[in-house]
Design an enzyme around this catalytic site. Structure first.
Site: not given
Ligand code: AP5
Length: 219
Positions: A13, A88, A127, A160, A171
Site C-alpha cells: 500500500k 480497517r 522491509r 519497524r 497482524r
Molecule cells: P509496503 O508498501 O510498506 O506495504 P504496506 O501494505 O504499506 O504494509 P504496512 O506493513 O505498512 O501495512 P500495514 O497495513 O500493516 O501497516 P500500517 O502502517 O498501516 O511494502 C512492504 C515491503 O514489501 C516493503 O519492503 C516494500 O519495499 C516491499 N514491496 C512492496 N511491494 C512489493 C512488490 N510488488 N514486490 C516485492 N516487494 C514489494 O499499520 C501499522 C499499525 O498501526 C497496525 O498494525 C495497527 O496497530 C495500527 N493501525 C494503522 N491503521 C489503523 C486503522 N485504520 N485502525 C486501527 N489500527 C490501525
C-alpha cells in the site's frame, strides 16, 4: 480523486501510494504513519495507541476515526486524498462514508492489492524504513543505493518494531478477522478494483496508475 488502498500488511500500500501521489497529486493519508508520528511525539493518542501497535492489534476504532476525520479536514485533502491503511473495520468504513456524506462527497474507488499471506511475510521481514522520513525499502526487492541509508534524506534505515516475525503473523491474523470483510463491503457498493499485487514493484505500481486513470476517464 478520493481513494482507499486496501490490502494485507505488506501488500504494498505504501509503495503504491508513493507512485499514485506523485502521479495524481492527491494527499497521502496513512493511518499507520499518523499513529507512528503520534507515538513518536508522545501525544495522548500515541500513548494509547502504542501497546496495540506493538502487539500487532488494531488501535480502537473511536481513536483512529477521530484522527483520520480530522486529517481529512485539512486543506491539502480538498483536491483529493489517498487513504492508506484506513478503513480497517466496517465501523471505520461506515464512519468514513458518514464523514464524506456530511460534505456531499463519497469515495471514487477502492484499490484492493491482492496478494497471499505467505508472500507478505517475506516482504515485511525484508522491509527497511527510514527513521527520519519514513520512506520504505526492501533488502531484496527495493534496495537503497547505499546499504542502510535512505536515498531521499540520508536517514538511517531501521526495521519497524512491528515487522518482527511474531508480530507480522498477528497482524495477518487480525487482517483476516477484522479487515478482510471490507473487500465484500466495497465490492457490494461497486467501488472495488482488484490489482494483482503478487508481481514486481514496477508492475504493481503501473497497474495501480492504470486503474486510477480508468476511474478518472470513467468519471
Ligand atoms: P509496503 O508498501 O510498506 O506495504 P504496506 O501494505 O504499506 O504494509 P504496512 O506493513 O505498512 O501495512 P500495514 O497495513 O500493516 O501497516 P500500517 O502502517 O498501516 O511494502 C512492504 C515491503 O514489501 C516493503 O519492503 C516494500 O519495499 C516491499 N514491496 C512492496 N511491494 C512489493 C512488490 N510488488 N514486490 C516485492 N516487494 C514489494 O499499520 C501499522 C499499525 O498501526 C497496525 O498494525 C495497527 O496497530 C495500527 N493501525 C494503522 N491503521 C489503523 C486503522 N485504520 N485502525 C486501527 N489500527 C490501525
Amino acid at each position: 480523486m478520493r481513494l482507499v488502498l486496501l490490502g494485507l500488511p505488506g501488500a504494498g500500500k505504501g509503495t503504491v501510494a508513493e507512485t499514485l501521489v506523485a502521479t495524481y497529486g492527491a494527499a497521502h493519508v496513512s493511518s499507520g504513519d499518523l499513529l507512528r508520528a503520534a507515538v513518536a511525539d508522545g501525544t495522548d493518542l500515541g500513548v494509547k495507541a502504542k501497546a496495540f501497535m506493538d502487539a500487532g492489534d488494531l488501535v480502537p476504532d473511536d481513536l483512529v476515526v477521530a484522527m483520520v476525520v480530522e486529517r481529512l479536514a485539512a486543506d491539502d485533502c480538498r483536491a483529493g486524498f489517498l487513504l492508506d491503511g484506513f478503513p480497517r473495520t466496517e465501523v471505520q468504513a461506515e464512519a468514513l462514508d458518514a464523514a464524506l456524506a456530511e460534505h456531499d462527497a463519497s469515495l471514487d474507488g477502492v484499490l484492493y492489492l491482492a496478494v497471499d499471506a505467505e508472500v507478505v511475510i517475506g516482504r515485511l521481514t525484508a522491509r527497511r524504513t527510514c527513521a527520519d522520513c519514513g520512506r520504505v525499502y526492501n533488502v531484496v526487492t527495493l534496495k537503497p543505493a547505499v546499504e542502510g541509508v535512505c536515498d531521499a534524506c540520508s536517514g538511517r534505515l531501521i526495521v519497524r518494531p512491528d515487522d518482527e516475525p511474531e508480530t507480522v503473523r498477528q497482524r495477518i491474523e487480525v487482517y483476516g478477522r477484522q479487515t478482510m470483510s471490507l473487500v465484500t463491503y466495497y465490492d457490494d457498493r461497486g467501488l472495488l478494483i482488484r490489482v494483482d499485487a503478487d508481481t514486481t514493484v514496477d508492475a504493481v505500481r503501473s497497474a495501480a496508475v492504470a486503474a486510477v486513470a480508468g476511474l478518472a476517464s470513467a468519471g
